[in-house]
Design a protein around this motif. Sequence first.
Motif, PDB file in Angstrom:
ATOM      1  N   UNK A  42       0.874  -1.157  -0.059  1.00 44.85           N
ATOM      2  CA  UNK A  42       0.078  -0.059  -0.079  1.00 44.85           C
ATOM      3  C   UNK A  42       0.876   1.221  -0.032  1.00 44.85           C
ATOM      4  N   UNK A  43       2.000   0.976   0.006  1.00 47.42           N
ATOM      5  CA  UNK A  43       3.000   2.292   0.042  1.00 47.42           C
ATOM      6  C   UNK A  43       2.884   3.305  -0.850  1.00 47.42           C
ATOM      7  N   UNK A  44       2.861   4.698  -0.338  1.00 48.93           N
ATOM      8  CA  UNK A  44       3.054   5.551  -1.349  1.00 48.93           C
ATOM      9  C   UNK A  44       4.224   6.200  -1.362  1.00 48.93           C
ATOM     10  N   UNK A  45       5.090   6.267  -2.265  1.00 45.53           N
ATOM     11  CA  UNK A  45       6.447   7.061  -2.295  1.00 45.53           C
ATOM     12  C   UNK A  45       6.125   8.455  -2.676  1.00 45.53           C
ATOM     13  N   UNK A  46       6.747   9.417  -2.036  1.00 43.70           N
ATOM     14  CA  UNK A  46       6.697  10.994  -2.367  1.00 43.70           C
ATOM     15  C   UNK A  46       8.177  11.300  -2.537  1.00 43.70           C
ATOM     16  N   UNK A  47       8.401  12.181  -3.674  1.00 45.86           N
ATOM     17  CA  UNK A  47       9.989  12.556  -3.862  1.00 45.86           C
ATOM     18  C   UNK A  47      10.196  13.405  -2.628  1.00 45.86           C
ATOM     19  N   UNK A  48      11.334  13.199  -2.246  1.00 43.94           N
ATOM     20  CA  UNK A  48      11.774  14.232  -1.287  1.00 43.94           C
ATOM     21  C   UNK A  48      11.916  15.862  -1.662  1.00 43.94           C
ATOM     22  N   UNK A  49      12.312  15.822  -2.914  1.00 41.29           N
ATOM     23  CA  UNK A  49      12.196  17.318  -3.577  1.00 41.29           C
ATOM     24  C   UNK A  49      10.918  17.973  -3.350  1.00 41.29           C
ATOM     25  N   UNK A  50       9.662  17.215  -3.428  1.00 37.78           N
ATOM     26  CA  UNK A  50       8.351  17.978  -3.156  1.00 37.78           C
ATOM     27  C   UNK A  50       8.214  18.176  -1.727  1.00 37.78           C
ATOM     28  N   UNK A  51       8.915  17.682  -0.892  1.00 40.19           N
ATOM     29  CA  UNK A  51       8.688  17.943   0.648  1.00 40.19           C
ATOM     30  C   UNK A  51       9.461  19.195   0.716  1.00 40.19           C
ATOM     31  N   UNK A  52      10.602  19.308   0.085  1.00 42.68           N
ATOM     32  CA  UNK A  52      11.471  20.540   0.366  1.00 42.68           C
ATOM     33  C   UNK A  52      10.837  21.583  -0.440  1.00 42.68           C
ATOM     34  N   UNK A  53      10.192  21.557  -1.566  1.00 48.54           N
ATOM     35  CA  UNK A  53       9.673  22.802  -2.353  1.00 48.54           C
ATOM     36  C   UNK A  53       8.644  23.323  -1.426  1.00 48.54           C
ATOM     37  N   UNK A  54       7.480  22.362  -0.923  1.00 45.06           N
ATOM     38  CA  UNK A  54       6.286  22.887  -0.395  1.00 45.06           C
ATOM     39  C   UNK A  54       6.683  23.404   1.012  1.00 45.06           C
ATOM     40  N   UNK A  55       7.951  22.804   1.576  1.00 47.50           N
ATOM     41  CA  UNK A  55       8.596  23.726   2.848  1.00 47.50           C
ATOM     42  C   UNK A  55       9.013  25.057   2.648  1.00 47.50           C
ATOM     43  N   UNK A  56       9.640  25.083   1.465  1.00 48.88           N
ATOM     44  CA  UNK A  56      10.151  26.513   1.342  1.00 48.88           C
ATOM     45  C   UNK A  56       9.186  27.479   1.205  1.00 48.88           C
ATOM     46  N   UNK A  57       8.094  27.009   0.156  1.00 49.28           N
ATOM     47  CA  UNK A  57       7.098  27.967  -0.038  1.00 49.28           C
ATOM     48  C   UNK A  57       6.346  28.463   1.091  1.00 49.28           C
ATOM     49  N   UNK A  58       5.872  27.569   1.674  1.00 46.72           N
ATOM     50  CA  UNK A  58       5.049  27.846   3.166  1.00 46.72           C
ATOM     51  C   UNK A  58       5.982  28.639   4.201  1.00 46.72           C
ATOM     52  N   UNK A  59       7.246  28.534   4.127  1.00 44.27           N
ATOM     53  CA  UNK A  59       8.262  29.189   4.904  1.00 44.27           C
ATOM     54  C   UNK A  59       8.049  30.532   4.598  1.00 44.27           C
ATOM     55  N   UNK A  60       8.278  30.928   3.374  1.00 44.15           N
ATOM     56  CA  UNK A  60       8.357  32.196   2.988  1.00 44.15           C
ATOM     57  C   UNK A  60       7.041  32.859   3.071  1.00 44.15           C
ATOM     58  N   UNK A  61       5.887  32.183   2.928  1.00 40.67           N
ATOM     59  CA  UNK A  61       4.415  32.748   2.740  1.00 40.67           C
ATOM     60  C   UNK A  61       4.432  33.137   4.348  1.00 40.67           C
ATOM     61  N   UNK A  62       4.680  32.329   5.179  1.00 37.20           N
ATOM     62  CA  UNK A  62       4.354  32.677   6.687  1.00 37.20           C
ATOM     63  C   UNK A  62       5.396  33.811   7.330  1.00 37.20           C
ATOM     64  N   UNK A  63       6.611  33.870   6.533  1.00 41.44           N
ATOM     65  CA  UNK A  63       7.556  34.668   7.129  1.00 41.44           C
ATOM     66  C   UNK A  63       6.721  36.141   6.539  1.00 41.44           C
ATOM     67  N   UNK A  64       6.356  36.302   5.393  1.00 37.27           N
ATOM     68  CA  UNK A  64       5.870  37.656   4.886  1.00 37.27           C
ATOM     69  C   UNK A  64       4.605  37.948   5.724  1.00 37.27           C
ATOM     70  N   UNK A  65       3.848  36.979   6.138  1.00 40.61           N
ATOM     71  CA  UNK A  65       2.597  37.344   7.057  1.00 40.61           C
ATOM     72  C   UNK A  65       3.278  37.840   8.300  1.00 40.61           C
ATOM     73  N   UNK A  66       4.103  37.201   8.860  1.00 44.74           N
ATOM     74  CA  UNK A  66       4.665  37.937   9.928  1.00 44.74           C
ATOM     75  C   UNK A  66       5.043  39.245   9.811  1.00 44.74           C
ATOM     76  N   UNK A  67       6.109  39.498   8.851  1.00 46.53           N
ATOM     77  CA  UNK A  67       6.478  40.976   8.521  1.00 46.53           C
ATOM     78  C   UNK A  67       5.437  41.780   8.090  1.00 46.53           C
ATOM     79  N   UNK A  68       4.250  41.413   7.338  1.00 45.87           N
ATOM     80  CA  UNK A  68       3.298  42.341   7.232  1.00 45.87           C
ATOM     81  C   UNK A  68       2.708  42.698   8.560  1.00 45.87           C
ATOM     82  N   UNK A  69       2.341  41.822   9.451  1.00 48.24           N
ATOM     83  CA  UNK A  69       1.754  42.233  10.854  1.00 48.24           C
ATOM     84  C   UNK A  69       2.563  43.260  11.674  1.00 48.24           C
ATOM     85  N   UNK A  70       3.818  42.666  11.476  1.00 53.32           N
ATOM     86  CA  UNK A  70       4.874  43.962  12.294  1.00 53.32           C
ATOM     87  C   UNK A  70       4.887  45.262  11.700  1.00 53.32           C
ATOM     88  N   UNK A  71       4.860  45.173  10.311  1.00 52.38           N
ATOM     89  CA  UNK A  71       5.089  46.567   9.529  1.00 52.38           C
ATOM     90  C   UNK A  71       3.921  47.377   9.800  1.00 52.38           C
TER      91      UNK A  71
END
Length: 306
Positions: A26-55
């Motif tokens: 039943x195993x589903x293999x997911x490329x590590x690159x997908x984890x990395x891409x999604x993680x970087x995008x969400x990190x940038x998005x949330x940093x922008x939200x924090x910066x916007x609220x501070x600014x």
Amino acid sequence: VPYMDYVQNTNSTNNTGAREQNSTTCSLRIPQELFLTLGLISLVENILVVLAIIKNRNLHSPMYYFICCLAVSDMLVSVANVVETIVMLLTEHGLLVVTPEMLRHLDNVIDIMNCSSVVSSLSFLCTIAADRYITIFYALRYHSIMTTQRAVTIIAMVWLTSITASILFIVYHSHTAVIVCLVTFFCITLVFTAVLYMHMFILAHVHSRRIMAIYKSRRQGTSMKGAITLTILLGVFILCWGPFFLHLILILTCPTTPFCTCFFSYFNLFLILIICNSLIDPLIYAYRSQELRKTLKELNSFGVLF
């Protein structure tokens, strides 16, 4: 330890921490690159939200302080995912050599970050729900009830509790009581938030007329919009984190049955959903808040995205 299991190419369907690999049918293999891409995008998005609220000083209110903390909670998942994926990729390609002791410490740190994220996210969702409830039903006294000092105290208590609980959970991760506590906390917070929202939406129409008659303003409409926004956030959280908590429940109830074993093998997919939650939340903030959307555009124009 889940992360060490991955590096040493061992299988375990009872892991609840970091990423794992299974070899079942039943195993589903997911490329590590997908984890990395999604993680970087969400990190940038949330940093922008924090910066916007501070600014933006117009966003310096208890509700946006809580939303800022929710974004930081999402950042914890993103950072943990990015660090873990980079180490995995470097290890796979022989570019990084680490000892089992280093891997054990790294795994513990990542698990604490992930656990702190879920505990703090649930806590801040409840806090924001309570804040919207007070805004709607105690509008005349809101500023005396939810002061900035009180909001800061609540935030400090949530983070202290989340970090402490996460450390205890990881230290005693082998005990069944840890999973029971996590699942119980998840259920209690969802019930608490659902009760507040039901009361808000059932009685909000009556209160809106009364408050509008006194204030002659748009405050009530704004409050209800905030409540709707947090309802969407809660729904997305349940959809993204629900399979993970079902995974924990099945570990307690049927760890060896064929169905549960097959379900466990999709753990990487559940992790993708968790990362997607931290990626979707900032989009909800921006879509539902004109002021925040405006500030994010200004940050973009200043080249913060790059």
